[in-house]
Motif scaffolding. Structure first.
Motif, PDB file in Angstrom:
ATOM      1  N   PRO A 323      32.162  24.060  39.485  1.00 18.52           N
ATOM      2  CA  PRO A 323      31.661  25.292  40.112  1.00 18.52           C
ATOM      3  C   PRO A 323      32.644  25.959  41.065  1.00 18.52           C
ATOM      4  CG  PRO A 323      30.762  23.391  41.245  1.00 18.52           C
ATOM      5  CD  PRO A 323      31.587  22.856  40.100  1.00 18.52           C
ATOM      6  N   ALA A 324      33.845  25.399  41.206  1.00 16.53           N
ATOM      7  CA  ALA A 324      34.797  25.923  42.186  1.00 16.53           C
ATOM      8  C   ALA A 324      35.123  27.387  41.922  1.00 16.53           C
ATOM      9  CB  ALA A 324      36.086  25.095  42.158  1.00 16.53           C
ATOM     10  N   TYR A 325      35.004  28.193  42.951  1.00 14.51           N
ATOM     11  CA  TYR A 325      35.393  29.619  42.964  1.00 14.51           C
ATOM     12  C   TYR A 325      34.529  30.508  42.052  1.00 14.51           C
ATOM     13  CZ  TYR A 325      39.491  27.536  45.126  1.00 14.51           C
ATOM     14  OH  TYR A 325      40.320  26.814  45.939  1.00 14.51           O
ATOM     15  N   THR A 326      33.449  29.993  41.495  1.00 17.20           N
ATOM     16  CA  THR A 326      32.631  30.851  40.627  1.00 17.20           C
ATOM     17  C   THR A 326      31.965  31.977  41.418  1.00 17.20           C
ATOM     18  OG1 THR A 326      30.797  29.263  40.891  1.00 17.20           O
ATOM     19  CG2 THR A 326      32.162  29.085  38.902  1.00 17.20           C
ATOM     20  N   SER A 327      31.773  31.788  42.718  1.00 18.32           N
ATOM     21  CA  SER A 327      31.155  32.839  43.530  1.00 18.32           C
ATOM     22  C   SER A 327      32.188  33.804  44.111  1.00 18.32           C
ATOM     23  CB  SER A 327      30.347  32.218  44.671  1.00 18.32           C
ATOM     24  OG  SER A 327      31.184  31.482  45.536  1.00 18.32           O
ATOM     25  N   GLN A 328      33.476  33.460  44.034  1.00 21.90           N
ATOM     26  CA  GLN A 328      34.540  34.318  44.576  1.00 21.90           C
ATOM     27  C   GLN A 328      35.358  35.012  43.491  1.00 21.90           C
ATOM     28  OE1 GLN A 328      36.977  32.028  47.270  1.00 21.90           O
ATOM     29  NE2 GLN A 328      35.223  30.938  48.130  1.00 21.90           N
ATOM     30  N   LEU A 329      35.210  34.558  42.240  1.00 21.89           N
ATOM     31  CA  LEU A 329      35.981  35.084  41.119  1.00 21.89           C
ATOM     32  C   LEU A 329      35.266  36.291  40.508  1.00 21.89           C
ATOM     33  CD1 LEU A 329      38.224  34.816  38.897  1.00 21.89           C
ATOM     34  CD2 LEU A 329      36.647  33.268  37.723  1.00 21.89           C
ATOM     35  N   CYS A 330      35.981  37.377  40.315  1.00 18.46           N
ATOM     36  CA  CYS A 330      35.421  38.569  39.676  1.00 18.46           C
ATOM     37  C   CYS A 330      35.354  38.338  38.165  1.00 18.46           C
ATOM     38  CB  CYS A 330      36.264  39.799  39.986  1.00 18.46           C
ATOM     39  SG  CYS A 330      35.676  41.313  39.163  1.00 18.46           S
ATOM     40  N   CYS A 331      34.173  38.495  37.590  1.00 19.32           N
ATOM     41  CA  CYS A 331      34.025  38.256  36.157  1.00 19.32           C
ATOM     42  C   CYS A 331      34.648  39.362  35.315  1.00 19.32           C
ATOM     43  CB  CYS A 331      32.551  38.075  35.808  1.00 19.32           C
ATOM     44  SG  CYS A 331      31.544  39.554  36.066  1.00 19.32           S
ATOM     45  N   GLN A 332      35.025  40.480  35.937  1.00 18.17           N
ATOM     46  CA  GLN A 332      35.618  41.598  35.203  1.00 18.17           C
ATOM     47  C   GLN A 332      37.144  41.530  35.170  1.00 18.17           C
ATOM     48  OE1 GLN A 332      33.859  43.799  33.487  1.00 18.17           O
ATOM     49  NE2 GLN A 332      31.931  42.855  34.144  1.00 18.17           N
ATOM     50  N   CYS A 333      37.769  41.309  36.332  1.00 17.43           N
ATOM     51  CA  CYS A 333      39.241  41.339  36.379  1.00 17.43           C
ATOM     52  C   CYS A 333      39.862  39.986  36.703  1.00 17.43           C
ATOM     53  CB  CYS A 333      39.706  42.375  37.403  1.00 17.43           C
ATOM     54  SG  CYS A 333      39.352  41.936  39.131  1.00 17.43           S
ATOM     55  N   GLY A 334      39.063  39.009  37.126  1.00 19.87           N
ATOM     56  CA  GLY A 334      39.589  37.682  37.410  1.00 19.87           C
ATOM     57  C   GLY A 334      40.181  37.516  38.790  1.00 19.87           C
ATOM     58  N   HIS A 335      40.005  38.496  39.664  1.00 17.93           N
ATOM     59  CA  HIS A 335      40.558  38.411  41.022  1.00 17.93           C
ATOM     60  C   HIS A 335      39.707  37.453  41.865  1.00 17.93           C
ATOM     61  CE1 HIS A 335      42.418  39.519  44.798  1.00 17.93           C
ATOM     62  NE2 HIS A 335      41.235  39.875  45.283  1.00 17.93           N
ATOM     63  N   ILE A 336      40.371  36.520  42.571  1.00 24.20           N
ATOM     64  CA  ILE A 336      39.681  35.555  43.425  1.00 24.20           C
ATOM     65  C   ILE A 336      39.980  35.888  44.878  1.00 24.20           C
ATOM     66  CG2 ILE A 336      39.448  33.127  44.061  1.00 24.20           C
ATOM     67  CD1 ILE A 336      40.291  32.341  41.292  1.00 24.20           C
ATOM     68  N   GLU A 337      38.951  36.064  45.645  1.00 22.82           N
ATOM     69  CA  GLU A 337      39.101  36.292  47.077  1.00 22.82           C
ATOM     70  C   GLU A 337      37.773  35.975  47.758  1.00 22.82           C
ATOM     71  OE1 GLU A 337      40.328  39.835  50.241  1.00 22.82           O
ATOM     72  OE2 GLU A 337      40.750  40.055  48.105  1.00 22.82           O
ATOM     73  N   ARG A 338      37.867  35.303  48.893  1.00 21.06           N
ATOM     74  CA  ARG A 338      36.653  34.919  49.603  1.00 21.06           C
ATOM     75  C   ARG A 338      35.848  36.139  50.050  1.00 21.06           C
ATOM     76  NH1 ARG A 338      36.498  30.263  54.312  1.00 21.06           N
ATOM     77  NH2 ARG A 338      34.224  30.047  54.389  1.00 21.06           N
ATOM     78  N   LYS A 339      36.543  37.221  50.397  1.00 23.45           N
ATOM     79  CA  LYS A 339      35.863  38.428  50.865  1.00 23.45           C
ATOM     80  C   LYS A 339      35.132  39.164  49.748  1.00 23.45           C
ATOM     81  CE  LYS A 339      39.024  39.245  54.758  1.00 23.45           C
ATOM     82  NZ  LYS A 339      39.993  40.194  55.364  1.00 23.45           N
ATOM     83  N   ASN A 340      35.356  38.758  48.492  1.00 23.47           N
ATOM     84  CA  ASN A 340      34.611  39.370  47.394  1.00 23.47           C
ATOM     85  C   ASN A 340      33.105  39.139  47.553  1.00 23.47           C
ATOM     86  OD1 ASN A 340      36.931  40.282  46.206  1.00 23.47           O
ATOM     87  ND2 ASN A 340      36.992  38.727  44.589  1.00 23.47           N
ATOM     88  N   ARG A 341      32.758  37.995  48.126  1.00 25.96           N
ATOM     89  CA  ARG A 341      31.343  37.675  48.339  1.00 25.96           C
ATOM     90  C   ARG A 341      30.928  38.277  49.678  1.00 25.96           C
ATOM     91  NH1 ARG A 341      27.986  33.467  46.262  1.00 25.96           N
ATOM     92  NH2 ARG A 341      25.862  33.972  46.925  1.00 25.96           N
TER      93      ARG A 341
END
Length: 386
Positions: A323-341
């Motif tokens: 489950p790592a980073y599934t809540s921070q990863l954008c399902c459209q572009c793949g960008h990972i950032e904590r502030k996405n949530r």
């Protein structure tokens, strides 16, 4: 696959007394066998039988009952050893582990006792059972169950059944061997399932099981228990006993409904199911004191087990993903950032600007990981070319 069916016994007063006395005698004997096993370093079952079988027969237990008591005590130590090896009782030297290892295992007076077909026979048309007790064989003990449970017993019952007393009532938990459907080796896609507290489950197909009702129910039960415990009167204690396990039964019913909805959708669409592997999450996550009760009441493991056995029965592929980073990863572009949530419910990608419900985004990421895991697993089973 093995499933269990629980039926409620409806014994007469004298039959109930015999069943209750039998469970008390059997579990007292199991405690004694446990002490012998502990003192002798938990020997193998055959050796433990040599030290205890004659005494159990002298205590009034039948041959089969004595064998089951010995096996029950030995299996309890096997389970304890497995839990220690898996780290479920803490690290070496921890208080919990020392407490578990430093004394013999004990059995509650009303704990379950296994019965095989020599000690228990079913008369399904008459809805009665014949069961062994220390007072002799009880015949014509009535039982009640749903038509579905009766059909399950008639078609698939095989193996042992456990007699248990819960809240002054007796139940038989029968083992059933149910055939599995052939596994769908080529799923069209994978349905990602994001598990949570605010929403019990959110799938990549758009299904969302809101947790508001269940969380309110748990809060009501907690507040009521606190009031009754503070009151401390006899009537309050009677009500506490009457309402015991009510929250667990309600939670299990909700989880069954959610699991059935997920598996039915996957079976109808020819898809597989991807679940998060949340093992050890309670040890990893830190919450404020007022949030700990909610976290530890979260029955994600039960829901996952319900989805797992229903999927096996339906022939639906199921995989567990990291489950790592599934809540921070954008399902459209793949960008990972904590502030996405942004917050519990909102996901806003800082790179591409995608805005959607956070659980929906996570479920799509889990679905994509599920496809990757399934493909890797299928490839790993193909033999290497010569």
């Amino acid at each position: 696959m093995k499933l269990v069916t629980r039926v409620k016994l409806l014994p007469e007063a004298d039959q109930a007394a015999a069943l209750r006395r039998t469970l008390r005698i059997i579990n007292d004997a199991a405690c004694w066998v446990s002490v012998v096993a502990f003192e002798r370093g938990v020997p193998r079952e055959y050796e433990l039988r040599r030290h205890t079988y004659a005494e159990l027969k002298a205590r009034g237990l039948g041959a089969q009952a004595a064998q089951h008591v010995i096996k029950k005590a030995r299996d309890a130590y096997t389970t304890l050893k497995a839990n220690i090896r898996a780290g479920h009782l803490g690290k070496p030297g921890s208080k919990r582990r020392i407490k578990a290892e430093s004394k013999p295992i004990t059995f509650r007076p009303e704990a379950a006792q296994p019965y095989d077909d020599r000690c228990l026979s079913w008369q399904l048309d008459a809805r009665t059972v014949s069961i062994w007790t220390t007072a002799g064989r009880l015949k014509g003990v009535r039982f009640a169950c749903s038509p579905e449970a009766l059909a399950m017993l008639r078609e698939h019952r095989k193996g042992e059944s456990d007699l248990i007393e819960l809240g002054g009532e007796f139940y038989l938990i029968a083992t059933c061997e149910v055939p599995e459907k052939p596994l769908n080796q080529n799923p069209a896609a994978f349905i990602g399932v994001d598990l949570g507290i605010a929403n019990i489950a959110t799938t990549s197909t758009g299904y969302r099981a809101a947790g508001r009702g269940l969380n309110r129910h748990r809060k009501r039960q907690l507040d009521l228990r606190r009031k009754l415990q503070a009151k401390g009167t006899k009537s309050a204690k009677r009500l506490l006993k009457k309402r015991s396990r009510k929250e667990a039964r309600h939670s299990a019913n909700v989880n069954h409904i959610v699991a059935k909805t997920i598996v039915t959708t996957a079976e109808r669409t020819g898809c597989g199911i991807a679940l998060e592997d949340l093992t050890g999450i309670r040890d990893r996550v830190r919450h404020r004191k007022d949030q700990r009760t909610q976290l530890h009441s979260w029955s994600f493991r039960q829901l996952a087990s319900f989805v797992e056995y229903k999927a096996r029965r339906a022939g639906v592929p199921l995989v567990y993903v990291d489950p790592a980073y599934t809540s921070q990863l954008c399902c459209q572009c793949g960008h990972i950032e904590r502030k996405n949530r942004v917050d519990q419910a909102t996901f806003a990608c800082r790179s591409c600007g995608t805005v959607m419900h956070a659980d929906d985004n996570a479920s799509h990421n889990i679905a994509r990981k599920g496809e990757t895991v399934w493909t890797a697993g299928r490839e790993s089973r193909v033999p290497a070319p010569a």
